[in-house]
Design a protein around this motif. Sequence first.
Motif, PDB file in Angstrom:
ATOM      1  N   GLU A  17       0.842  -1.196   0.000  1.00 42.32           N
ATOM      2  CA  GLU A  17       0.000   0.000   0.000  1.00 42.32           C
ATOM      3  C   GLU A  17       0.878   1.247   0.000  1.00 42.32           C
ATOM      4  OE1 GLU A  17      -3.367   0.310  -0.072  1.00 42.32           O
ATOM      5  OE2 GLU A  17      -3.397  -1.847  -0.417  1.00 42.32           O
ATOM      6  N   LYS A  18       0.516   2.197  -0.852  1.00 40.46           N
ATOM      7  CA  LYS A  18       1.233   3.462  -0.857  1.00 40.46           C
ATOM      8  C   LYS A  18       0.868   4.224   0.405  1.00 40.46           C
ATOM      9  CE  LYS A  18       2.106   4.502  -5.626  1.00 40.46           C
ATOM     10  NZ  LYS A  18       1.966   5.483  -6.684  1.00 40.46           N
ATOM     11  N   THR A  19       1.862   4.778   1.032  1.00 44.19           N
ATOM     12  CA  THR A  19       1.621   5.589   2.210  1.00 44.19           C
ATOM     13  C   THR A  19       2.233   6.960   1.980  1.00 44.19           C
ATOM     14  OG1 THR A  19       3.686   4.922   3.255  1.00 44.19           O
ATOM     15  CG2 THR A  19       1.759   3.552   3.705  1.00 44.19           C
ATOM     16  N   SER A  20       1.728   7.937   2.702  1.00 42.06           N
ATOM     17  CA  SER A  20       2.256   9.289   2.560  1.00 42.06           C
ATOM     18  C   SER A  20       3.662   9.388   3.144  1.00 42.06           C
ATOM     19  CB  SER A  20       1.325  10.283   3.244  1.00 42.06           C
ATOM     20  OG  SER A  20       1.216   9.961   4.608  1.00 42.06           O
ATOM     21  N   THR A  21       4.077   8.397   3.892  1.00 41.60           N
ATOM     22  CA  THR A  21       5.393   8.417   4.520  1.00 41.60           C
ATOM     23  C   THR A  21       6.512   8.570   3.501  1.00 41.60           C
ATOM     24  OG1 THR A  21       4.537   6.932   6.215  1.00 41.60           O
ATOM     25  CG2 THR A  21       6.920   7.153   6.081  1.00 41.60           C
ATOM     26  N   TYR A  22       6.388   7.952   2.356  1.00 38.64           N
ATOM     27  CA  TYR A  22       7.464   7.945   1.366  1.00 38.64           C
ATOM     28  C   TYR A  22       7.105   8.704   0.085  1.00 38.64           C
ATOM     29  CZ  TYR A  22       8.926   4.234   4.486  1.00 38.64           C
ATOM     30  OH  TYR A  22       9.273   3.507   5.590  1.00 38.64           O
ATOM     31  N   GLN A  23       6.273   9.717   0.194  1.00 41.11           N
ATOM     32  CA  GLN A  23       5.842  10.433  -1.001  1.00 41.11           C
ATOM     33  C   GLN A  23       6.800  11.543  -1.428  1.00 41.11           C
ATOM     34  OE1 GLN A  23       3.285   9.392  -2.987  1.00 41.11           O
ATOM     35  NE2 GLN A  23       3.446   7.683  -1.576  1.00 41.11           N
ATOM     36  N   ASP A  24       7.709  11.961  -0.595  1.00 40.80           N
ATOM     37  CA  ASP A  24       8.588  13.095  -0.925  1.00 40.80           C
ATOM     38  C   ASP A  24      10.021  12.672  -1.238  1.00 40.80           C
ATOM     39  OD1 ASP A  24       9.281  12.312   1.634  1.00 40.80           O
ATOM     40  OD2 ASP A  24       9.599  14.349   2.354  1.00 40.80           O
ATOM     41  N   LEU A  25      10.182  11.571  -1.925  1.00 37.75           N
ATOM     42  CA  LEU A  25      11.519  11.057  -2.220  1.00 37.75           C
ATOM     43  C   LEU A  25      12.173  11.834  -3.357  1.00 37.75           C
ATOM     44  CD1 LEU A  25      10.734   7.240  -2.111  1.00 37.75           C
ATOM     45  CD2 LEU A  25      11.788   8.624  -0.311  1.00 37.75           C
ATOM     46  N   ASN A  26      13.423  12.191  -3.157  1.00 33.50           N
ATOM     47  CA  ASN A  26      14.211  12.872  -4.181  1.00 33.50           C
ATOM     48  C   ASN A  26      15.410  12.008  -4.536  1.00 33.50           C
ATOM     49  OD1 ASN A  26      12.612  15.282  -4.085  1.00 33.50           O
ATOM     50  ND2 ASN A  26      13.620  15.756  -2.152  1.00 33.50           N
ATOM     51  N   ILE A  27      15.592  11.725  -5.825  1.00 34.11           N
ATOM     52  CA  ILE A  27      16.751  10.939  -6.250  1.00 34.11           C
ATOM     53  C   ILE A  27      18.007  11.781  -6.078  1.00 34.11           C
ATOM     54  CG2 ILE A  27      17.893   9.843  -8.214  1.00 34.11           C
ATOM     55  CD1 ILE A  27      15.144   8.932  -9.178  1.00 34.11           C
ATOM     56  N   VAL A  28      18.983  11.228  -5.355  1.00 31.55           N
ATOM     57  CA  VAL A  28      20.232  11.927  -5.080  1.00 31.55           C
ATOM     58  C   VAL A  28      21.303  11.520  -6.079  1.00 31.55           C
ATOM     59  CG1 VAL A  28      22.059  12.290  -3.359  1.00 31.55           C
ATOM     60  CG2 VAL A  28      19.667  12.086  -2.621  1.00 31.55           C
ATOM     61  N   GLU A  29      21.510  10.198  -6.211  1.00 29.50           N
ATOM     62  CA  GLU A  29      22.529   9.716  -7.131  1.00 29.50           C
ATOM     63  C   GLU A  29      22.300   8.252  -7.465  1.00 29.50           C
ATOM     64  OE1 GLU A  29      26.487   9.677  -5.449  1.00 29.50           O
ATOM     65  OE2 GLU A  29      25.754   8.953  -3.543  1.00 29.50           O
ATOM     66  N   LEU A  30      22.944   7.829  -8.528  1.00 28.53           N
ATOM     67  CA  LEU A  30      22.908   6.437  -8.944  1.00 28.53           C
ATOM     68  C   LEU A  30      23.895   5.647  -8.091  1.00 28.53           C
ATOM     69  CD1 LEU A  30      21.779   4.466 -11.122  1.00 28.53           C
ATOM     70  CD2 LEU A  30      23.790   5.044 -12.488  1.00 28.53           C
ATOM     71  N   ILE A  31      23.419   4.562  -7.478  1.00 30.85           N
ATOM     72  CA  ILE A  31      24.290   3.705  -6.660  1.00 30.85           C
ATOM     73  C   ILE A  31      24.820   2.556  -7.500  1.00 30.85           C
ATOM     74  CG2 ILE A  31      24.416   2.146  -4.682  1.00 30.85           C
ATOM     75  CD1 ILE A  31      22.204   3.749  -3.363  1.00 30.85           C
ATOM     76  N   GLU A  32      23.917   1.915  -8.252  1.00 30.69           N
ATOM     77  CA  GLU A  32      24.288   0.761  -9.065  1.00 30.69           C
ATOM     78  C   GLU A  32      23.651   0.920 -10.437  1.00 30.69           C
ATOM     79  OE1 GLU A  32      23.017  -3.863  -9.285  1.00 30.69           O
ATOM     80  OE2 GLU A  32      23.518  -3.119  -7.301  1.00 30.69           O
ATOM     81  N   ASN A  33      24.480   0.945 -11.448  1.00 35.92           N
ATOM     82  CA  ASN A  33      23.967   1.094 -12.803  1.00 35.92           C
ATOM     83  C   ASN A  33      23.861  -0.288 -13.439  1.00 35.92           C
ATOM     84  OD1 ASN A  33      23.071   2.164 -15.159  1.00 35.92           O
ATOM     85  ND2 ASN A  33      25.046   2.958 -15.829  1.00 35.92           N
ATOM     86  N   SER A  34      22.655  -0.790 -13.481  1.00 35.77           N
ATOM     87  CA  SER A  34      22.395  -2.093 -14.081  1.00 35.77           C
ATOM     88  C   SER A  34      21.094  -1.985 -14.871  1.00 35.77           C
ATOM     89  CB  SER A  34      22.282  -3.166 -12.992  1.00 35.77           C
ATOM     90  OG  SER A  34      21.211  -2.869 -12.131  1.00 35.77           O
ATOM     91  N   TYR A  35      20.597  -3.110 -15.348  1.00 29.65           N
ATOM     92  CA  TYR A  35      19.348  -3.089 -16.096  1.00 29.65           C
ATOM     93  C   TYR A  35      18.224  -2.476 -15.268  1.00 29.65           C
ATOM     94  CZ  TYR A  35      15.460  -4.567 -18.990  1.00 29.65           C
ATOM     95  OH  TYR A  35      14.334  -4.581 -19.759  1.00 29.65           O
ATOM     96  N   ASN A  36      18.203  -2.779 -13.982  1.00 30.18           N
ATOM     97  CA  ASN A  36      17.262  -2.170 -13.034  1.00 30.18           C
ATOM     98  C   ASN A  36      18.086  -1.353 -12.042  1.00 30.18           C
ATOM     99  OD1 ASN A  36      14.937  -3.549 -14.139  1.00 30.18           O
ATOM    100  ND2 ASN A  36      15.770  -5.373 -13.189  1.00 30.18           N
ATOM    101  N   PRO A  37      18.316  -0.080 -12.366  1.00 30.61           N
ATOM    102  CA  PRO A  37      19.243   0.719 -11.558  1.00 30.61           C
ATOM    103  C   PRO A  37      18.763   0.941 -10.129  1.00 30.61           C
ATOM    104  CG  PRO A  37      18.074   2.096 -13.126  1.00 30.61           C
ATOM    105  CD  PRO A  37      17.717   0.680 -13.444  1.00 30.61           C
ATOM    106  N   VAL A  38      19.728   1.069  -9.233  1.00 30.08           N
ATOM    107  CA  VAL A  38      19.455   1.367  -7.832  1.00 30.08           C
ATOM    108  C   VAL A  38      19.961   2.784  -7.572  1.00 30.08           C
ATOM    109  CG1 VAL A  38      19.868   0.720  -5.436  1.00 30.08           C
ATOM    110  CG2 VAL A  38      19.688  -1.061  -7.188  1.00 30.08           C
ATOM    111  N   HIS A  39      19.086   3.594  -6.984  1.00 29.66           N
ATOM    112  CA  HIS A  39      19.420   4.983  -6.700  1.00 29.66           C
ATOM    113  C   HIS A  39      19.392   5.245  -5.198  1.00 29.66           C
ATOM    114  CE1 HIS A  39      19.106   6.539 -10.866  1.00 29.66           C
ATOM    115  NE2 HIS A  39      18.220   5.570 -11.004  1.00 29.66           N
ATOM    116  N   LEU A  40      20.201   6.178  -4.779  1.00 31.09           N
ATOM    117  CA  LEU A  40      20.133   6.715  -3.432  1.00 31.09           C
ATOM    118  C   LEU A  40      19.060   7.789  -3.472  1.00 31.09           C
ATOM    119  CD1 LEU A  40      21.374   7.014  -0.557  1.00 31.09           C
ATOM    120  CD2 LEU A  40      22.854   8.778  -1.534  1.00 31.09           C
ATOM    121  N   VAL A  41      18.082   7.719  -2.560  1.00 35.19           N
ATOM    122  CA  VAL A  41      17.034   8.729  -2.492  1.00 35.19           C
ATOM    123  C   VAL A  41      17.006   9.322  -1.087  1.00 35.19           C
ATOM    124  CG1 VAL A  41      15.564   7.800  -4.324  1.00 35.19           C
ATOM    125  CG2 VAL A  41      15.248   6.995  -1.997  1.00 35.19           C
TER     126      VAL A  41
END
Length: 169
Positions: free
Chosen positions: A41-65
Amino acid sequence: LLKFPLKTDNTNLAILSAVLMSLNFFDCNHSKIPLTFKVLEKTSTYQDLNIVELIENSYNPVHLVFSPSLNKHFAIKLFPYKPNLPHLAFEKEVRVSSLTHDNIITVLDSGFKRAFKVDEKKRYFSYVLMELAPFGSFAEVVADSDFYLNSKLIRTYFHQLIDAVEYCH
């Protein structure tokens, strides 16, 4: 992904999901894992996420937020979004999101469609939000030349790895 301890004798270490994949974790029968994926379930707790940088560049990238309202960093894995067609890797990630164990990274939120600003463009992704492993991946730790010189550290990580794999099976 690993939760690394602040001290080498701390037993609260998380397991690298790639290790589980290499053990064919997703291809076998797991009684603790639901057979169908569900989007948390989507919660308002995590609605203000800002991508900071790329942590792992792969087919499904992982970002620091970063969440300004929580003043906390997280890791988020992004998957290509296609209407009415969940990405297979997204389904697998969400399938294991219900696992709760000290040595496994916790999935905090997930969603089938969410807009993120990437490269100054608004794009849609399916996503899995996870707690951050601040000391990097298990592979990075093992690749460190000093890792092999510390037998106590090797034993600690091995025991935590086995504990998490045993929980999954």
